[in-house]
Design a protein around this motif. Structure first.
Motif, PDB file in Angstrom:
ATOM      1  N   VAL A  15       0.861  -1.184   0.000  1.00 58.33           N
ATOM      2  CA  VAL A  15       0.000   0.000   0.000  1.00 58.33           C
ATOM      3  C   VAL A  15       0.896   1.233   0.000  1.00 58.33           C
ATOM      4  N   LYS A  16       0.327   2.373  -0.334  1.00 59.71           N
ATOM      5  CA  LYS A  16       1.092   3.624  -0.327  1.00 59.71           C
ATOM      6  C   LYS A  16       0.327   4.686   0.462  1.00 59.71           C
ATOM      7  N   VAL A  17       1.011   5.727   0.809  1.00 61.40           N
ATOM      8  CA  VAL A  17       0.399   6.809   1.589  1.00 61.40           C
ATOM      9  C   VAL A  17      -0.830   7.349   0.856  1.00 61.40           C
ATOM     10  N   GLY A  18      -1.930   7.460   1.597  1.00 56.55           N
ATOM     11  CA  GLY A  18      -3.178   7.955   1.016  1.00 56.55           C
ATOM     12  C   GLY A  18      -4.175   6.864   0.690  1.00 56.55           C
ATOM     13  N   ASP A  19      -3.711   5.608   0.616  1.00 59.57           N
ATOM     14  CA  ASP A  19      -4.623   4.495   0.324  1.00 59.57           C
ATOM     15  C   ASP A  19      -5.582   4.256   1.484  1.00 59.57           C
ATOM     16  N   GLN A  20      -6.809   3.877   1.160  1.00 61.60           N
ATOM     17  CA  GLN A  20      -7.771   3.456   2.182  1.00 61.60           C
ATOM     18  C   GLN A  20      -7.571   1.966   2.468  1.00 61.60           C
ATOM     19  N   LYS A  38      -9.622   0.071  10.240  1.00 62.40           N
ATOM     20  CA  LYS A  38      -9.990   0.796   9.023  1.00 62.40           C
ATOM     21  C   LYS A  38      -9.382   2.189   9.086  1.00 62.40           C
ATOM     22  N   GLY A  39      -8.872   2.673   7.946  1.00 58.76           N
ATOM     23  CA  GLY A  39      -8.329   4.023   7.932  1.00 58.76           C
ATOM     24  C   GLY A  39      -7.522   4.303   6.685  1.00 58.76           C
ATOM     25  N   LYS A  40      -6.934   5.515   6.638  1.00 62.34           N
ATOM     26  CA  LYS A  40      -6.126   5.949   5.493  1.00 62.34           C
ATOM     27  C   LYS A  40      -4.653   5.850   5.876  1.00 62.34           C
ATOM     28  N   VAL A  41      -3.822   5.376   4.939  1.00 62.41           N
ATOM     29  CA  VAL A  41      -2.400   5.180   5.227  1.00 62.41           C
ATOM     30  C   VAL A  41      -1.712   6.533   5.389  1.00 62.41           C
ATOM     31  N   LEU A  42      -1.085   6.742   6.563  1.00 60.42           N
ATOM     32  CA  LEU A  42      -0.313   7.956   6.838  1.00 60.42           C
ATOM     33  C   LEU A  42       1.171   7.727   6.631  1.00 60.42           C
TER      34      LEU A  42
END
Length: 588
Positions: A125-130, A157-161
């Motif tokens: 995953v990358k920064v910003g992905d849900q 659950k969340g967005k990648v920081l």
């Protein structure tokens, strides 16, 4: 540790009764006595709390403390599981041996997964992905054949920081998420899960494909679907454990979990010594590189048998959630049922049939119903399977006893082992007259499409011949083979070839131990060709003795030793059958 401390008021073998545990819940873990033995709450009756202890309770006395752990019995899941050998409550036996010697010291505690070892985490995953629970956030190359897919735990659950490729231990955060309502969640590579709760999936799907095992009697006559459940009952010495070993080595599964539940120590020793030596035929690497072993022998505390079964199925579900096809072998569920019966007796519960608790079948169901094919959790489309093979050891080989009958209600495949076949040195000793598979129709269609169009017809004909042979055997015992009609004598000869040259399989012979579906079809097809050709010439008046006395029969019996890369030799045998039959029919 815990927020409340009670005290022991009664000790009855593995059952300890305690008082003073305010707010304690069912199936919560506790520590019992000054030695802090593992225990699990299994009954709450007023102030009295019954605890089943997973270690020997000798020396525990009334008045000793009982400490709440505030968590249910759970397993640690993450990189480091593959190749491990655990006891029933997921203590790594090799680590315990280094720390305590050859015998487990009571109260011994260590982490199930190494906290010091660093793994190379490669993010997916990358920064910003849900990200939601079940999504694959990265991978670790755990062993050469197994890529460990690190997943977000269910419910997260969340967005990648933050995320990066790095070397990390299983407890260090590898991904940081921002929750929808604010706040951060650090996600490490390791997660834990209560063993008695099924791991969630997006959707349950029907099984669709055969789980090939390389065992001819299974794949041809009584196949199991990937994601199915099978029962393997049989008396002592009938080969249950060897079948489990063969299944573990040759089944078309990505990950193998083997649970030795209450087995004899010498059998489990064989497993522990043999598995590390086995070479995986799929990768030519050690089989342990895609295997997890759980060892709980018959001389270990009985309460831990139930834990070992749930520990195994939870680890298996974890690998299924990664998208792998997983197979778990439980050997044997009878020992687990006997442990249930002992604990039920100590709890003074009303006994059911043969002394087993009334909830026997529901407990068996809680294990077998965790098999299946599922759509994996998370924003993914991949499906994965979990296949369960449970062996049962009924006393005296009595298939009518409660554990066998309860298991048969829950499984769709029954491989009934026959001690008479075992005494005749016919292995695998799976009885073709009592066994069945409820997946036959579906898998016949698959094999007819992918292997050969004649697959289902050949199987049905061979099975009908074997059943007719069983009927004729009674006549032969009474009046002898010579009294049979020539057509029946020919059938008896053909079924003997099916039994000895096809169904009999040597687990210790390199070529014979495993047979592909294509070779299985060709082997049976050659035997049926012999029968069809002989029947046709017999109808035209040819001598039965001439038809039975053919040199090619020796080649048919040796067909099992033909390597997989030389299957054209079976076509040569088929041509020889036709040629020799024609010559034999022309003799006076």
């Amino acid at each position: 540790m815990g927020e409340s401390v009670g005290q022991v008021v009664k000790v009855s073998g593995p059952l300890v009764v305690a008082k003073g545990l305010e707010g304690v819940r069912m199936y919560e873990m506790v520590r019992v006595g000054k030695m802090k033995l593992f225990g699990e709450v299994i009954e709450i009756r007023g102030e009295n709390v019954s605890v089943q202890v997973y270690e020997e309770t000798e020396g525990i006395r009334p008045g000793e403390p009982v400490i709440r752990m505030n968590v249910p019995l759970s397993v640690e899941l993450g990189p480091g599981l593959i190749g491990a050998i655990y006891d029933g409550v997921q203590r790594p036996l090799n680590v315990l041996r280094e720390g305590y010697g050859d015998f487990i010291v009571r109260g011994a505690e260590t982490h199930a997964i190494d906290r010091e070892k660093k793994w190379k985490f490669v993010p997916k995953v990358k920064v910003g992905d849900q990200v939601t629970g079940g999504d694959i956030i990265g991978t670790v190359q755990e062993t050469e054949p197994v890529e460990h897919r690190v997943m977000a735990p269910p419910g997260v659950k969340g967005k990648v920081l933050e995320v990066s490729e790095k070397e990390a231990t299983v407890t260090e955060p590898v991904v940081v998420l921002e929750k929808d309502g604010g706040g951060k969640v650090e996600v490490p590579m390791m997660q834990s899960w209560p063993v008695r709760i099924n791991r969630p999936a997006n959707e349950e799907l029907p099984p669709v494909g055969i789980l090939s095992t390389g065992q001819r009697v299974i794949d041809m006559f009584f196949p199991i679907a990937a994601g199915g459940a099978a029962c393997v009952p049989g008396p002592f010495g009938s080969g249950k454990t060897v079948i489990q070993h063969q299944f573990a080595k040759w089944a078309a599964a990505d990950i193998i979990v083997y649970v030795g539940c209450g087995e004899r120590g010498n059998e489990m020793t064989d497993v522990l010594m043999e598995f590390p030596e086995l070479i995986d035929p799929r990768t030519n690497r050690p089989l342990m590189e895609r295997t997890v072993l759980i060892a709980n022998t018959s001389n270990m505390p009985v309460a831990a048998r139930e834990a070992s079964v749930y520990t195994g199925i939870t680890i298996a579900e974890y690998f299924r959630d990664m998208g792998y096809n997983v197979a778990i072998m439980a050997d044997s569920t009878s020992r687990w049922a006997e442990a249930m019966r002992e604990m039920s007796g100590r709890l003074e519960e009303m006994p059911g049939e043969e002394g087993y608790p009334a909830y026997l079948v529901s407990r068996l169901a809680s294990f077998y119903e965790r098999s299946g094919r599922v759509k994996c959790l998370g924003n993914r489309d991949d499906a994965a399977t979990l296949t369960v093979i449970g062996s049962v050891s009924p006393p005296g080989g009595d298939f009518s006893e409660p554990v066998v009958q309860g298991t048969l209600r829950l499984t769709k495949v029954f491989w009934g082992l026959d001690d008479k076949l075992a005494f005749q040195r016919h292995f695998p000793a799976i009885s073709w007259l009592t066994s069945y598979s409820l997946y036959l129709e579906m898998l016949d269609e698959e094999c007819s499409k992918n292997v050969d169009a004649e697959w289902a017809d050949n199987r049905r004909e061979a099975m009908a011949m074997l059943k007719k042979e069983a009927d004729l055997e009674e006549v032969v015992r009474l009046v002898g083979m010579d009294s049979l009609a020539p057509t029946d004598r020919l059938l008896m000869e053909a079924t003997k070839m099916i039994r000895e040259d096809f169904l009999h399989q040597n687990a210790f012979e390199d070529i014979d131990t495993y047979t592909t579906l294509k070779k299985q079809f060709l082997m049976l097809d050659v035997i049926l060709l012999y029968y069809h050709e002989a029947s046709a010439y017999l109808d035209k008046g040819a001598s039965l003795d001439n038809l039975l006395d053919l040199p090619v029969k020796e080649k048919i019996s040796r067909a099992k030793m033909i390597p997989e890369d030389k299957l054209e030799e079976l076509s040569v045998i088929a041509d020889e059958i036709k040629k020799e039959m024609a010559e034999a029919a022309g003799k006076e």
